[in-house]
Design a protein around this motif. Structure first.
Motif, mmCIF file in Angstrom:
data_model
loop_
_atom_site.group_PDB
_atom_site.id
_atom_site.type_symbol
_atom_site.label_atom_id
_atom_site.label_comp_id
_atom_site.label_asym_id
_atom_site.label_seq_id
_atom_site.Cartn_x
_atom_site.Cartn_y
_atom_site.Cartn_z
ATOM 1 N N ALA A 1 -8.439 14.120 7.763
ATOM 2 C CA ALA A 1 -8.450 12.666 7.904
ATOM 3 C C ALA A 1 -7.750 12.264 9.200
ATOM 4 O O ALA A 1 -8.230 11.384 9.929
ATOM 5 N N ALA B 1 -10.308 6.907 1.208
ATOM 6 C CA ALA B 1 -9.747 7.942 2.091
ATOM 7 C C ALA B 1 -10.831 8.883 2.608
ATOM 8 O O ALA B 1 -10.782 9.321 3.760
ATOM 9 N N PRO C 1 -2.753 8.190 2.834
ATOM 10 C CA PRO C 1 -3.487 9.360 2.359
ATOM 11 C C PRO C 1 -3.574 9.418 0.833
ATOM 12 O O PRO C 1 -2.700 8.937 0.130
ATOM 13 N N HIS C 2 -4.674 9.984 0.373
ATOM 14 C CA HIS C 2 -4.843 10.257 -1.061
ATOM 15 C C HIS C 2 -4.496 11.723 -1.272
ATOM 16 O O HIS C 2 -4.873 12.573 -0.467
ATOM 17 N N ALA D 1 -7.244 6.663 5.768
ATOM 18 C CA ALA D 1 -6.660 7.846 5.129
ATOM 19 C C ALA D 1 -5.427 8.314 5.886
ATOM 20 O O ALA D 1 -4.471 8.808 5.285
#
Length: 112
Positions: A103, A83, A94-95, A90
């Motif tokens: 991102a 990410a 997403p993280h 990302a």
């Protein structure tokens, strides 16, 4: 001191892998190669969990190979690296520890 020798080896391997990724990126501008620092990831997980929990939960019976839980933690760290390094991905996956707005903005900029 055995720890010093280990630290020197870790540093040398880290630098070598990072250089290989950078060389690959220079030779292949249409691709992107990113070094996943597994030692750094393990250190982050250890800091997050605390030493006692890390030592108890991260390893299988061999105390060398990650347990199922340990693999999940390492997968999350690999996801974080992905990410941070690939904003396009990302935006899709997403993280939780990587800023989604940044991102998404980077992915939009890369697409235009």
């Amino acid at each position: 001191d055995p720890r010093l020798a280990l630290d020197v080896q870790i540093s040398a391997l880290h630098d070598r892998w990072e250089a290989l990724c950078n060389d690959f990126n220079k030779q292949h501008p249409d691709a992107r190669c990113v070094f996943f620092d597994e030692v750094g990831a393990l250190e982050r997980v250890r800091t997050t969990l605390g030493a006692a929990s890390f030592d108890r939960q991260m390893w299988d019976f061999s105390m060398f190979h990650p347990s199922v839980y340990g693999h999940v933690q390492l997968a999350s760290e690999a996801h974080r690296c992905t990410a941070q390094s690939f904003p396009e991905l990302a935006a899709l996956a997403p993280h939780p520890d990587v800023s989604a707005p940044a991102a998404n903005a980077a992915a939009r900029a890369a697409a235009s």
